[in-house]
Design a protein around this motif. Sequence first.
Motif, PDB file in Angstrom:
ATOM      1  N   THR A  92      -8.493   5.005  -1.998  1.00  0.00           N
ATOM      2  CA  THR A  92      -9.292   5.704  -1.006  1.00  0.00           C
ATOM      3  C   THR A  92      -8.792   7.137  -0.882  1.00  0.00           C
ATOM      4  OG1 THR A  92      -9.484   3.649   0.257  1.00  0.00           O
ATOM      5  CG2 THR A  92     -10.065   5.668   1.409  1.00  0.00           C
TER       6      THR A  92
ATOM      7  N   LEU B 172      -6.316  -1.999  -8.381  1.00  0.00           N
ATOM      8  CA  LEU B 172      -5.887  -1.361  -7.141  1.00  0.00           C
ATOM      9  C   LEU B 172      -7.098  -0.867  -6.359  1.00  0.00           C
ATOM     10  CD1 LEU B 172      -2.977   0.795  -8.587  1.00  0.00           C
ATOM     11  CD2 LEU B 172      -2.774  -1.388  -7.390  1.00  0.00           C
ATOM     12  N   GLN B 173      -6.951  -0.753  -5.061  1.00  0.00           N
ATOM     13  CA  GLN B 173      -7.964  -0.185  -4.176  1.00  0.00           C
ATOM     14  C   GLN B 173      -7.540   1.240  -3.847  1.00  0.00           C
ATOM     15  OE1 GLN B 173     -10.858  -1.845  -2.935  1.00  0.00           O
ATOM     16  NE2 GLN B 173     -10.283  -3.157  -4.648  1.00  0.00           N
TER      17      GLN B 173
ATOM     18  N   GLN C 129     -15.753   4.145   1.031  1.00  0.00           N
ATOM     19  CA  GLN C 129     -14.985   2.906   0.957  1.00  0.00           C
ATOM     20  C   GLN C 129     -14.099   2.939  -0.286  1.00  0.00           C
ATOM     21  OE1 GLN C 129     -17.843  -0.298   1.056  1.00  0.00           O
ATOM     22  NE2 GLN C 129     -17.664  -0.463   3.269  1.00  0.00           N
ATOM     23  N   ALA C 130     -13.084   2.084  -0.293  1.00  0.00           N
ATOM     24  CA  ALA C 130     -12.137   2.028  -1.406  1.00  0.00           C
ATOM     25  C   ALA C 130     -12.835   1.729  -2.723  1.00  0.00           C
ATOM     26  CB  ALA C 130     -11.069   0.976  -1.136  1.00  0.00           C
ATOM     27  N   VAL C 131     -12.328   2.350  -3.795  1.00  0.00           N
ATOM     28  CA  VAL C 131     -12.821   2.130  -5.148  1.00  0.00           C
ATOM     29  C   VAL C 131     -11.802   1.252  -5.871  1.00  0.00           C
ATOM     30  CG1 VAL C 131     -13.338   3.267  -7.344  1.00  0.00           C
ATOM     31  CG2 VAL C 131     -14.027   4.340  -5.191  1.00  0.00           C
ATOM     32  N   ASP C 132     -12.265   0.217  -6.560  1.00  0.00           N
ATOM     33  CA  ASP C 132     -11.395  -0.684  -7.313  1.00  0.00           C
ATOM     34  C   ASP C 132     -11.176  -0.105  -8.709  1.00  0.00           C
ATOM     35  OD1 ASP C 132      -9.885  -2.996  -7.875  1.00  0.00           O
ATOM     36  OD2 ASP C 132     -11.624  -3.937  -8.820  1.00  0.00           O
TER      37      ASP C 132
ATOM     38  N   GLN D  20       0.836  -1.196   0.000  1.00  0.00           N
ATOM     39  CA  GLN D  20       0.000   0.000   0.000  1.00  0.00           C
ATOM     40  C   GLN D  20       0.871   1.246   0.000  1.00  0.00           C
ATOM     41  OE1 GLN D  20      -3.274  -0.012   2.691  1.00  0.00           O
ATOM     42  NE2 GLN D  20      -3.429   2.206   2.727  1.00  0.00           N
TER      43      GLN D  20
ATOM     44  N   ARG E 214      -2.895  -2.798  -3.196  1.00  0.00           N
ATOM     45  CA  ARG E 214      -3.225  -3.966  -4.025  1.00  0.00           C
ATOM     46  C   ARG E 214      -4.264  -4.803  -3.324  1.00  0.00           C
ATOM     47  NH1 ARG E 214      -0.047  -4.339  -8.411  1.00  0.00           N
ATOM     48  NH2 ARG E 214       1.922  -3.318  -8.300  1.00  0.00           N
TER      49      ARG E 214
END
Length: 107
Positions: free
Chosen positions: A92, A89-90, A82-85, A36, A107
Amino acid sequence: MISKPRRRIATALATAALGLTLLTGCGDDVDCGLDQCTVTIQRETNASVQVLGVEAKFVSADENTVTMDIAGEQIQLTKGQQAVDVGGLQVTLSSVTSDAIQLEIGR
């Protein structure tokens, strides 16, 4: 057949190579751990950084929402969301200031 000490050395070298691969592309505006990165991007037209093998490019922002182009895909991020794909990758949004934005990309 490979002996146990040689197998351990080969495993250690493979692990080190993977770690270096993940860190490739991390620069002054990118602080990376193993999987990360914290990314700081200036709020300027066309400001961008390379991180984890992709380009993260600033498009626009307001107080709580940022539009980014990551790996060629334009996304909107909202603070606290929340994290976006994107691109495997994630992503935020951590913070938005008048000068810069900060993202967490992993990742």
